[in-house]
Design a protein around this motif. Sequence first.
Motif, PDB file in Angstrom:
ATOM      1  N   MET A   1       0.853  -1.173   0.000  1.00 50.74           N
ATOM      2  CA  MET A   1       0.000   0.000   0.000  1.00 50.74           C
ATOM      3  C   MET A   1       0.901   1.239   0.000  1.00 50.74           C
ATOM      4  SD  MET A   1      -3.149   0.813   2.653  1.00 50.74           S
ATOM      5  CE  MET A   1      -4.101  -0.601   2.183  1.00 50.74           C
ATOM      6  N   LYS A   2       0.550   2.219  -0.807  1.00 47.85           N
ATOM      7  CA  LYS A   2       1.348   3.438  -0.886  1.00 47.85           C
ATOM      8  C   LYS A   2       1.281   4.228   0.415  1.00 47.85           C
ATOM      9  CE  LYS A   2       1.443   5.646  -4.874  1.00 47.85           C
ATOM     10  NZ  LYS A   2       0.996   6.430  -6.029  1.00 47.85           N
ATOM     11  N   ARG A   3       2.342   4.954   0.678  1.00 48.74           N
ATOM     12  CA  ARG A   3       2.443   5.724   1.924  1.00 48.74           C
ATOM     13  C   ARG A   3       1.303   6.732   2.070  1.00 48.74           C
ATOM     14  NH1 ARG A   3       6.989   6.002   5.660  1.00 48.74           N
ATOM     15  NH2 ARG A   3       6.199   7.339   7.280  1.00 48.74           N
ATOM     16  N   SER A   4       0.902   7.361   0.968  1.00 47.75           N
ATOM     17  CA  SER A   4      -0.188   8.344   1.051  1.00 47.75           C
ATOM     18  C   SER A   4      -1.511   7.667   1.427  1.00 47.75           C
ATOM     19  CB  SER A   4      -0.323   9.118  -0.255  1.00 47.75           C
ATOM     20  OG  SER A   4      -0.566   8.244  -1.328  1.00 47.75           O
ATOM     21  N   LEU A   5      -1.733   6.462   0.956  1.00 47.47           N
ATOM     22  CA  LEU A   5      -2.960   5.745   1.317  1.00 47.47           C
ATOM     23  C   LEU A   5      -2.905   5.278   2.771  1.00 47.47           C
ATOM     24  CD1 LEU A   5      -5.696   4.789   0.402  1.00 47.47           C
ATOM     25  CD2 LEU A   5      -4.614   2.732  -0.536  1.00 47.47           C
ATOM     26  N   LEU A   6      -1.746   4.844   3.226  1.00 46.66           N
ATOM     27  CA  LEU A   6      -1.589   4.491   4.641  1.00 46.66           C
ATOM     28  C   LEU A   6      -1.917   5.702   5.513  1.00 46.66           C
ATOM     29  CD1 LEU A   6       1.762   2.489   4.478  1.00 46.66           C
ATOM     30  CD2 LEU A   6      -0.508   1.533   4.926  1.00 46.66           C
ATOM     31  N   ARG A   7      -1.396   6.854   5.118  1.00 51.17           N
ATOM     32  CA  ARG A   7      -1.629   8.101   5.851  1.00 51.17           C
ATOM     33  C   ARG A   7      -3.125   8.429   5.886  1.00 51.17           C
ATOM     34  NH1 ARG A   7       1.776  10.720   3.265  1.00 51.17           N
ATOM     35  NH2 ARG A   7       3.445  10.873   4.793  1.00 51.17           N
ATOM     36  N   GLU A   8      -3.798   8.235   4.767  1.00 51.05           N
ATOM     37  CA  GLU A   8      -5.235   8.519   4.701  1.00 51.05           C
ATOM     38  C   GLU A   8      -6.012   7.634   5.671  1.00 51.05           C
ATOM     39  OE1 GLU A   8      -8.823   8.885   1.396  1.00 51.05           O
ATOM     40  OE2 GLU A   8      -6.762   8.513   0.727  1.00 51.05           O
ATOM     41  N   HIS A   9      -5.641   6.368   5.753  1.00 53.21           N
ATOM     42  CA  HIS A   9      -6.318   5.464   6.688  1.00 53.21           C
ATOM     43  C   HIS A   9      -6.055   5.883   8.142  1.00 53.21           C
ATOM     44  CE1 HIS A   9      -7.922   2.735   3.741  1.00 53.21           C
ATOM     45  NE2 HIS A   9      -6.716   2.475   3.242  1.00 53.21           N
ATOM     46  N   VAL A  10      -4.846   6.299   8.440  1.00 53.00           N
ATOM     47  CA  VAL A  10      -4.543   6.778   9.800  1.00 53.00           C
ATOM     48  C   VAL A  10      -5.395   8.005  10.102  1.00 53.00           C
ATOM     49  CG1 VAL A  10      -2.774   7.743  11.319  1.00 53.00           C
ATOM     50  CG2 VAL A  10      -2.207   5.822   9.812  1.00 53.00           C
ATOM     51  N   PHE A  11      -5.489   8.923   9.140  1.00 52.44           N
ATOM     52  CA  PHE A  11      -6.321  10.115   9.319  1.00 52.44           C
ATOM     53  C   PHE A  11      -7.764   9.723   9.635  1.00 52.44           C
ATOM     54  CE2 PHE A  11      -9.573  12.289   6.748  1.00 52.44           C
ATOM     55  CZ  PHE A  11      -9.811  13.357   7.601  1.00 52.44           C
ATOM     56  N   ILE A  12      -8.312   8.780   8.891  1.00 52.46           N
ATOM     57  CA  ILE A  12      -9.711   8.381   9.114  1.00 52.46           C
ATOM     58  C   ILE A  12      -9.893   7.826  10.524  1.00 52.46           C
ATOM     59  CG2 ILE A  12     -11.502   6.735   8.402  1.00 52.46           C
ATOM     60  CD1 ILE A  12     -10.405   7.161   5.481  1.00 52.46           C
ATOM     61  N   LEU A  88      -2.074  14.636  12.702  1.00 53.93           N
ATOM     62  CA  LEU A  88      -1.314  13.667  11.927  1.00 53.93           C
ATOM     63  C   LEU A  88      -0.037  14.283  11.367  1.00 53.93           C
ATOM     64  CD1 LEU A  88      -0.895  10.967  10.475  1.00 53.93           C
ATOM     65  CD2 LEU A  88      -2.503  11.764   8.727  1.00 53.93           C
ATOM     66  N   ALA A  89      -0.158  15.430  10.741  1.00 47.36           N
ATOM     67  CA  ALA A  89       1.022  16.087  10.166  1.00 47.36           C
ATOM     68  C   ALA A  89       1.991  16.524  11.260  1.00 47.36           C
ATOM     69  CB  ALA A  89       0.601  17.284   9.318  1.00 47.36           C
ATOM     70  N   LYS A  94       7.194  15.975  13.888  1.00 42.16           N
ATOM     71  CA  LYS A  94       7.955  15.902  15.138  1.00 42.16           C
ATOM     72  C   LYS A  94       8.578  14.532  15.410  1.00 42.16           C
ATOM     73  CE  LYS A  94       7.847  17.198  19.924  1.00 42.16           C
ATOM     74  NZ  LYS A  94       7.325  18.111  20.876  1.00 42.16           N
ATOM     75  N   TYR A  95       7.894  13.470  15.024  1.00 45.99           N
ATOM     76  CA  TYR A  95       8.318  12.137  15.464  1.00 45.99           C
ATOM     77  C   TYR A  95       8.781  11.193  14.354  1.00 45.99           C
ATOM     78  CZ  TYR A  95       6.181  13.382  19.898  1.00 45.99           C
ATOM     79  OH  TYR A  95       5.858  14.013  21.062  1.00 45.99           O
ATOM     80  N   ASP A  96       8.539  11.518  13.098  1.00 48.15           N
ATOM     81  CA  ASP A  96       8.889  10.596  12.022  1.00 48.15           C
ATOM     82  C   ASP A  96       9.938  11.216  11.113  1.00 48.15           C
ATOM     83  OD1 ASP A  96       9.074   8.787   9.949  1.00 48.15           O
ATOM     84  OD2 ASP A  96       6.911   8.507   9.750  1.00 48.15           O
ATOM     85  N   ASP A  97      11.179  10.823  11.308  1.00 50.03           N
ATOM     86  CA  ASP A  97      12.287  11.376  10.525  1.00 50.03           C
ATOM     87  C   ASP A  97      12.267  10.920   9.069  1.00 50.03           C
ATOM     88  OD1 ASP A  97      13.219  12.654  12.799  1.00 50.03           O
ATOM     89  OD2 ASP A  97      14.598  11.030  13.320  1.00 50.03           O
ATOM     90  N   THR A  98      11.453   9.921   8.749  1.00 53.47           N
ATOM     91  CA  THR A  98      11.386   9.442   7.369  1.00 53.47           C
ATOM     92  C   THR A  98      10.463  10.299   6.503  1.00 53.47           C
ATOM     93  OG1 THR A  98       9.552   7.884   7.720  1.00 53.47           O
ATOM     94  CG2 THR A  98      11.813   7.070   8.139  1.00 53.47           C
ATOM     95  N   VAL A  99       9.679  11.180   7.130  1.00 52.08           N
ATOM     96  CA  VAL A  99       8.761  12.042   6.384  1.00 52.08           C
ATOM     97  C   VAL A  99       9.292  13.474   6.418  1.00 52.08           C
ATOM     98  CG1 VAL A  99       6.390  12.917   6.204  1.00 52.08           C
ATOM     99  CG2 VAL A  99       6.799  10.578   6.999  1.00 52.08           C
ATOM    100  N   PRO A 100       9.722  14.005   5.276  1.00 51.51           N
ATOM    101  CA  PRO A 100      10.166  15.401   5.253  1.00 51.51           C
ATOM    102  C   PRO A 100       8.998  16.341   5.594  1.00 51.51           C
ATOM    103  CG  PRO A 100      10.851  14.245   3.255  1.00 51.51           C
ATOM    104  CD  PRO A 100       9.899  13.345   3.989  1.00 51.51           C
TER     105      PRO A 100
END
Length: 132
Positions: A1-12, A88-89, A94-100
């Motif tokens: 699953m793409k990272r943007s879709l994972l993010r969308e599910h977390v948001f929901i 989420l952002a 603050k906590y995820d160094d893998t996301v610019p």
Amino acid sequence: MKRSLLREHVFILLFMVEFNSIEDMPHQIRLYFDQLEEPADDESEEFIEKRFKSILDVIPELDANINEHAESWTTERMGKVELALIRLASYEIKYDDTVPTPVAINEAVELAKKYGQDSSPAFVNGVLAKLV
């Protein structure tokens, strides 16, 4: 699953927690995954759930930071969609160094366009710009 879709599910899931008790969320999460048109694989489900729980653990800290920087706004006054996206952002910044940082902000703005009101993208962008 793409990272943007994972993010969308977390948001929901973050949005859902505003309408359900913390105790009900394990059941709500299971219902959410079961109703997806395109089921998430086990690895994706694990990532989504872990990220969601990690954000829940630091919501008081995230909200304090948001309240400190969002001029004339508090988390209590913000719309639920916008608040979930900003949390989420903020977490990713603050906590995820893998996301610019620019990616976290852009993804939140894009989700605001999809789920929020007409003014949501500008609001989310403005608050996140103040945070960084």
